[in-house]
Design an enzyme around this catalytic site. Structure first.
Site, short mmCIF file in Angstrom:
data_model
loop_
_atom_site.label_atom_id
_atom_site.label_comp_id
_atom_site.label_asym_id
_atom_site.label_seq_id
_atom_site.Cartn_x
_atom_site.Cartn_y
_atom_site.Cartn_z
N MET A 1 7.38 66.89 -13.79
CA MET A 1 7.44 68.29 -13.38
C MET A 1 7.44 68.37 -11.85
O MET A 1 7.09 69.42 -11.28
CB MET A 1 6.27 69.08 -13.96
CG MET A 1 6.28 69.10 -15.49
SD MET A 1 5.42 70.51 -16.23
CE MET A 1 3.78 70.30 -15.58
N HIS B 1 3.65 61.98 -6.96
CA HIS B 1 2.66 61.18 -6.27
C HIS B 1 2.86 59.72 -6.67
O HIS B 1 3.79 59.39 -7.44
CB HIS B 1 1.24 61.68 -6.59
CG HIS B 1 0.97 61.84 -8.06
ND1 HIS B 1 0.94 60.77 -8.93
CD2 HIS B 1 0.73 62.95 -8.81
CE1 HIS B 1 0.68 61.20 -10.15
NE2 HIS B 1 0.57 62.53 -10.12
N HIS C 1 3.71 58.81 -10.28
CA HIS C 1 5.12 58.96 -10.69
C HIS C 1 5.97 57.81 -10.12
O HIS C 1 6.85 57.28 -10.80
CB HIS C 1 5.68 60.28 -10.15
CG HIS C 1 5.04 61.51 -10.68
ND1 HIS C 1 4.23 62.31 -9.92
CD2 HIS C 1 5.07 62.09 -11.91
CE1 HIS C 1 3.80 63.34 -10.64
NE2 HIS C 1 4.29 63.23 -11.84
N GLY D 1 3.05 58.32 -17.99
CA GLY D 1 1.76 57.82 -17.54
C GLY D 1 0.73 57.87 -18.66
O GLY D 1 0.67 58.83 -19.43
N ASP E 1 -1.95 60.88 -19.31
CA ASP E 1 -1.78 61.89 -20.36
C ASP E 1 -1.69 61.16 -21.70
O ASP E 1 -0.62 61.11 -22.32
CB ASP E 1 -0.52 62.72 -20.07
CG ASP E 1 -0.66 63.51 -18.78
OD1 ASP E 1 -1.52 64.39 -18.71
OD2 ASP E 1 0.07 63.20 -17.82
O1 PAF Z 1 3.69 64.91 -17.94
C1 PAF Z 1 4.46 65.77 -17.47
O2 PAF Z 1 4.72 65.84 -16.26
C2 PAF Z 1 5.10 66.77 -18.41
O3 PAF Z 1 4.25 67.11 -19.44
C3 PAF Z 1 6.46 66.27 -18.96
C4 PAF Z 1 6.31 65.04 -19.82
C5 PAF Z 1 7.42 65.99 -17.81
C6 PAF Z 1 7.09 67.37 -19.85
O4 PAF Z 1 7.29 68.54 -19.13
#
Ligand code: PAF
Length: 282
Positions: A29, A33, A36, A146, A149
């Site tokens: 989204m 950082h 990612h 990641g 989550d």
């Molecule tokens: O983890 C995230 O940034 C979001 O939940 C994702 C997987 C990009 C879905 O919008």
């Protein structure tokens, strides 16, 4: 690096990239950082090209959540991705992702219901829906998420398996370990909401989790360790704790103590404007 905002050019670009070998997708989204960027680097190790999607998905935010204020530093994100050698950025707007008349929802029952699913009703339907669409749009050979989550990763794996998706296959969903600050705080785009004082308090979260894990590993019952963990967070300045649970790492079923199988400690707690989540293996 191609930056694409429409579906037809995306399909053409993806077709060209795939001629060189496997294509990896890192869905994000934005507000990127080091966590990612670690996903991107891992993706490069497995694929000829890496695509990154940047889309702040309204369907995974509940009423009163931070959709409007979610950080969107587009130019900074693009510069970071360029420096990492990303081949393609897929950055649709909301009308491209959900055109007028859009009516389909992907809902994964069971594993999406406890923990964040209980605290944020509808959140995982939004995640499953957008990730399913991203997979259909980009058709990646593999996708990386990641482990921070943890429940999201489990929901996505379930969805890919249940819907018999082939790009990517269920085995091609990679979970990448959480990246942490030196004091242990898990990196998150939402850490940007923390004031300097809250940021200091936030570091108590991983410390309290490690203390609970040490007691669990010594054979103490989960109920006492989890209650003390919650108390410790509230005592240092967290406003509330959505959950602190010991779960089976795969099914997320609650556990009363550590047994034979892999267990995971998962916590969500609120401080200031931020809701922080973290999880650790036990
Ligand atoms: O983890 C995230 O940034 C979001 O939940 C994702 C997987 C990009 C879905 O919008």
């Amino acid at each position: 690096m191609q930056i694409i905002e429409q579906l037809v050019p995306l399909r053409m670009a993806v077709e060209r990239l795939r001629q060189d070998g496997p294509l990896a997708l890192v869905p994000t989204m934005g507000a990127l950082h080091e966590g990612h960027l670690t996903l991107v680097r891992e993706a490069r190790a497995h694929a000829a090209h890496v695509a990154v999607s940047i889309f702040v998905n309204p369907r995974q935010f509940g009423a009163g959540e931070d959709l409007a204020s979610y950080p969107r530093p587009r130019e900074q994100d693009l510069a970071l991705l360029r420096a990492e050698g990303v081949s393609l950025v897929w950055a649709p707007d909301v009308a491209t992702m959900y055109p007028p008349g859009y009516a389909t929802n992907v809902s994964v029952s069971g594993i999406s219901e406890p923990l964040c699913g209980a605290a944020r009703p509808g959140h995982f339907d939004g995640v499953a829906t957008v990730v399913c669409k991203l997979f259909n749009q980009v058709q990646p050979d593999l996708a990386l998420f990641g482990e921070k989550d943890w429940q999201q990763l489990a929901v996505i794996r379930r969805m890919v398996h249940d819907l018999d998706l082939t790009r990517p296959y269920a085995d091609d969903i990679y979970g990448v370990p959480t990246v942490r600050e030196t004091d242990g705080l898990a990196l998150s785009s939402r850490n940007a909401y923390l004031s300097a004082e809250e940021r200091e308090v936030a570091a108590a979260l991983p410390r309290a989790m490690q203390a609970a894990i040490a007691r669990l590993q010594a054979g103490e019952a989960a109920a006492a360790c989890l209650a003390d963990l919650q108390r410790a967070l509230l005592a240092v300045g967290f406003a509330s704790v959505d959950y602190a649970e010991l779960c089976d790492a795969d099914t997320l079923a609650p556990l009363e103590g550590t047994g034979d199988g892999p267990a995971r400690l998962l916590v969500a707690a609120r401080i200031g404007k931020a809701r922080l989540i973290d999880n650790m293996g036990v």
